[in-house]
Motif scaffolding. Structure first.
Motif, PDB file in Angstrom:
ATOM      1  N   UNK A 169       6.908  28.035 103.500  1.00 17.77           N
ATOM      2  CA  UNK A 169       7.137  29.487 103.480  1.00 17.77           C
ATOM      3  C   UNK A 169       5.838  30.254 103.281  1.00 17.77           C
ATOM      4  N   UNK A 170       5.572  31.186 104.194  1.00 18.28           N
ATOM      5  CA  UNK A 170       4.482  32.145 104.037  1.00 18.28           C
ATOM      6  C   UNK A 170       5.073  33.545 104.057  1.00 18.28           C
ATOM      7  N   UNK A 171       4.716  34.355 103.066  1.00 24.78           N
ATOM      8  CA  UNK A 171       5.190  35.736 103.001  1.00 24.78           C
ATOM      9  C   UNK A 171       3.996  36.670 103.048  1.00 24.78           C
ATOM     10  N   UNK A 172       4.047  37.663 103.940  1.00 30.38           N
ATOM     11  CA  UNK A 172       2.963  38.643 104.037  1.00 30.38           C
ATOM     12  C   UNK A 172       3.471  40.017 103.620  1.00 30.38           C
ATOM     13  N   UNK A 173       2.660  40.702 102.850  1.00 28.59           N
ATOM     14  CA  UNK A 173       2.982  42.057 102.391  1.00 28.59           C
ATOM     15  C   UNK A 173       1.766  42.951 102.642  1.00 28.59           C
ATOM     16  N   UNK A 174       1.978  44.005 103.433  1.00 29.37           N
ATOM     17  CA  UNK A 174       0.881  44.878 103.810  1.00 29.37           C
ATOM     18  C   UNK A 174       0.321  45.660 102.616  1.00 29.37           C
ATOM     19  N   UNK A 175       1.187  46.018 101.665  1.00 31.09           N
ATOM     20  CA  UNK A 175       0.728  46.755 100.487  1.00 31.09           C
ATOM     21  C   UNK A 175      -0.126  45.849  99.601  1.00 31.09           C
ATOM     22  N   UNK A 176      -0.730  46.445  98.584  1.00 26.77           N
ATOM     23  CA  UNK A 176      -1.623  45.684  97.703  1.00 26.77           C
ATOM     24  C   UNK A 176      -0.895  44.607  96.915  1.00 26.77           C
ATOM     25  N   UNK A 177       0.400  44.807  96.700  1.00 29.32           N
ATOM     26  CA  UNK A 177       1.160  43.816  95.946  1.00 29.32           C
ATOM     27  C   UNK A 177       2.618  43.825  96.396  1.00 29.32           C
ATOM     28  N   UNK A 184       6.956  47.982  88.849  1.00 29.08           N
ATOM     29  CA  UNK A 184       5.655  48.018  88.193  1.00 29.08           C
ATOM     30  C   UNK A 184       4.874  46.738  88.490  1.00 29.08           C
ATOM     31  N   UNK A 185       3.552  46.788  88.300  1.00 32.46           N
ATOM     32  CA  UNK A 185       2.742  45.577  88.499  1.00 32.46           C
ATOM     33  C   UNK A 185       3.235  44.393  87.671  1.00 32.46           C
ATOM     34  N   UNK A 186       3.771  44.661  86.490  1.00 37.43           N
ATOM     35  CA  UNK A 186       4.265  43.568  85.646  1.00 37.43           C
ATOM     36  C   UNK A 186       5.382  42.790  86.336  1.00 37.43           C
ATOM     37  N   UNK A 188       5.916  42.744  89.618  1.00 36.85           N
ATOM     38  CA  UNK A 188       5.285  42.073  90.767  1.00 36.85           C
ATOM     39  C   UNK A 188       4.628  40.776  90.337  1.00 36.85           C
ATOM     40  N   UNK A 189       3.875  40.823  89.223  1.00 36.35           N
ATOM     41  CA  UNK A 189       3.180  39.627  88.729  1.00 36.35           C
ATOM     42  C   UNK A 189       4.172  38.521  88.392  1.00 36.35           C
ATOM     43  N   UNK A 190       5.283  38.916  87.774  1.00 38.65           N
ATOM     44  CA  UNK A 190       6.302  37.924  87.388  1.00 38.65           C
ATOM     45  C   UNK A 190       6.807  37.179  88.626  1.00 38.65           C
ATOM     46  N   UNK A 191       7.164  37.929  89.668  1.00 40.12           N
ATOM     47  CA  UNK A 191       7.764  37.274  90.835  1.00 40.12           C
ATOM     48  C   UNK A 191       6.718  36.584  91.706  1.00 40.12           C
ATOM     49  N   UNK A 192       5.483  37.069  91.695  1.00 43.22           N
ATOM     50  CA  UNK A 192       4.430  36.344  92.404  1.00 43.22           C
ATOM     51  C   UNK A 192       4.237  34.965  91.784  1.00 43.22           C
ATOM     52  N   UNK A 193       4.178  34.923  90.468  1.00 48.05           N
ATOM     53  CA  UNK A 193       4.017  33.647  89.760  1.00 48.05           C
ATOM     54  C   UNK A 193       5.206  32.727  90.011  1.00 48.05           C
ATOM     55  N   UNK A 194       6.416  33.295  89.975  1.00 53.62           N
ATOM     56  CA  UNK A 194       7.624  32.507  90.206  1.00 53.62           C
ATOM     57  C   UNK A 194       7.591  31.855  91.582  1.00 53.62           C
ATOM     58  N   UNK A 195       7.306  32.651  92.623  1.00 59.05           N
ATOM     59  CA  UNK A 195       7.335  32.121  93.989  1.00 59.05           C
ATOM     60  C   UNK A 195       6.182  31.165  94.258  1.00 59.05           C
ATOM     61  N   UNK A 196       5.019  31.496  93.741  1.00 60.97           N
ATOM     62  CA  UNK A 196       3.876  30.606  93.946  1.00 60.97           C
ATOM     63  C   UNK A 196       4.145  29.240  93.332  1.00 60.97           C
ATOM     64  N   UNK A 197       4.820  29.236  92.191  1.00 61.73           N
ATOM     65  CA  UNK A 197       5.168  27.986  91.534  1.00 61.73           C
ATOM     66  C   UNK A 197       6.161  27.151  92.328  1.00 61.73           C
ATOM     67  N   UNK A 199       5.920  26.958  95.604  1.00 59.95           N
ATOM     68  CA  UNK A 199       5.251  26.578  96.848  1.00 59.95           C
ATOM     69  C   UNK A 199       5.174  27.646  97.913  1.00 59.95           C
ATOM     70  N   UNK A 200       5.635  28.857  97.610  1.00 61.99           N
ATOM     71  CA  UNK A 200       5.569  29.942  98.588  1.00 61.99           C
ATOM     72  C   UNK A 200       4.145  30.497  98.629  1.00 61.99           C
ATOM     73  N   UNK A 201       3.619  30.642  99.825  1.00 62.19           N
ATOM     74  CA  UNK A 201       2.290  31.224 100.014  1.00 62.19           C
ATOM     75  C   UNK A 201       2.466  32.728 100.197  1.00 62.19           C
ATOM     76  N   UNK A 202       1.968  33.505  99.237  1.00 54.50           N
ATOM     77  CA  UNK A 202       2.103  34.960  99.289  1.00 54.50           C
ATOM     78  C   UNK A 202       0.753  35.574  99.623  1.00 54.50           C
ATOM     79  N   UNK A 203       0.718  36.361 100.696  1.00 54.51           N
ATOM     80  CA  UNK A 203      -0.496  37.044 101.129  1.00 54.51           C
ATOM     81  C   UNK A 203      -0.273  38.546 100.987  1.00 54.51           C
TER      82      UNK A 203
END
Length: 402
Positions: A169-177, A184-186, A188-197, A199-203
């Motif tokens: 899985x690769x996910x692309x997001x045009x916005x900064x996050x 809120x960024x908090x 965003x950070x939570x779910x970025x960490x969850x998905x990265x863990x 194996x999802x590649x988030x760009x």
């Protein structure tokens, strides 16, 4: 005999006709839907239904027999071509249906990729209805490469299902996050960490330039020059209110079909509810894309058709299921200037949005107690001090006594 015609057989439409009958309405009721199946739940489509954990019968909001048993004329697989405002009739399937009161519960439509960048290639999907999910289900085979365009809740939920099935899985997001528009960024950070863990590649800060392939998608080029080989694509770049029918009939449109506090549109005897409708809220005008709003607003409109004269007072709440995390959101965070973090046991956490000293909203991850208390505080207009909320020793239940 009064005839109520409802266009749109989704959550709002089904809730409205049921409320009419439960409220003792004795007139004629007609519900018109474009899909060939009776009204069903949409949230499980991209999760339990796609995973094979829920069949179509369990997906239905009510058994199809409910409609005939309650004297509701259910028209399936039928498209409404136009509304004759002067003649108080709709044209559907080539025939006219006269109405005394008309309700638009037309919902929303997914935004699609433009044809110029490959949006019409085979194996490029959106997630909105049963047909969409049925068509993409065979793609979910272990090892397949999927590109998800959009880092909102739709895209993240699709990523969670794909990753849990063993896809690349690769996910692309045009916005900064990811989730930039809604959280809120908090969060965003939570779910970025969850998905990265998982194996999802988030760009992030990277958009899709175009898709490649001969009839069927086979690759993608991103705005930073990256080239990816893909087997299929899921597009989750938001939805738009389904207003075409209303616009053609001359109804006022303002980020959806414009209604007053009771659900009336700018044209007499026409109402609107659900994703397609915008309404007054705390001195502004909003449109809510959620199941609770679709139900509550539709039921108020049904009551008002029966003469209740009630304003719809929205109590916004939402949810998202990703892996073993249940996100519950209470309130609207628009205008927040501070976020307070409350850590819980077992990895649960909640983020509390404040504007000055006023509590606006809560994002709760596997923290149902925080969510429920936050929801009650917001609905009652109470705002505990941010420091009190952040203190892990605070008895949250005691906050309700403030």
């Amino acid at each position: 005999m009064t005839h109520v015609v409802v266009i749109g057989a989704g959550q709002a439409g089904s809730s409205l006709v049921a409320k009419l009958r439960n409220g003792g309405f004795q007139g004629k009721v007609t519900l018109i839907g474009e899909e060939p199946v009776a009204p069903y739940q949409r949230p499980p489509l991209s999760k339990k239904y796609l995973l094979g954990e829920m069949d179509l019968d369990r997906l239905l909001l009510r058994p199809e027999s409910f409609y005939s048993e309650n004297g509701i004329d259910l028209h399936l697989n039928e498209t409404v071509q136009s509304i004759d405002v002067a003649g108080q009739a709709v044209v559907a399937g080539g025939h006219r249906i006269n109405y005394d009161e008309l309700v638009l519960t037309t919902g929303s439509v997914p935004r699609r990729l433009p044809a110029a960048i490959g949006g019409l290639l085979d194996s490029v999907y959106v997630v909105r209805d049963l047909k969409d999910v049925d068509s993409m289900a065979p793609e979910f085979a272990e090892g397949k490469r999927v590109l998800i365009v959009g880092g909102g809740y739709i895209g993240l939920e699709a990523a969670a299902v794909a990753a849990s099935r063993g896809l690349d899985v690769t996910l692309v997001e045009m916005a900064d996050r990811i989730l930039q528009r809604v959280a809120a960024p908090e969060t965003s950070d939570y779910f970025r960490t969850l998905h990265s863990g998982k194996g999802v590649r988030i760009l992030e800060g990277v958009g899709l330039d175009h898709l490649t392939g001969d009839k069927k998608v086979s690759g993608a080029k991103l705005t930073d020059g990256t080239e990816l080989d893909v087997d299929f694509v899921i597009v989750g770049v938001g939805i738009s209110p389904a207003t075409a029918l209303a616009e053609a009939a001359g109804l006022d449109i303002e980020n959806g079909i414009k209604t007053d506090a009771q659900g009336r549109t700018s044209v007499p005897h026409i109402w609107a509810a659900g994703d397609c409708a915008s309404f007054p809220y705390k001195g502004a005008r909003i449109r809510l894309e959620s199941v609770p709003n679709a139900i509550d607003q539709a039921e108020i409109v049904a009551e008002n058709i029966m003469g209740a004269d009630k304003d719809y007072v929205a109590k916004p709440w939402f949810w998202s299921d990703q892996y073993d995390v249940k996100l519950q959101i209470a309130g609207l965070n628009t205008g927040y200037d501070r976020v307070v973090t409350r850590e819980g046991g077992g990895g649960s956490v909640s983020f509390w949005y404040y504007q000055g000293d006023q509590l606006l909203a809560v994002d709760a991850m596997n923290a149902p107690r925080d969510y429920m208390i936050g929801k009650r505080l917001i609905e009652s207009g109470k705002s505990p001090a941010p420091e009190t909320v952040a203190d892990p020793d605070t008895d949250m239940k005691a906050l309700m006594k403030l």
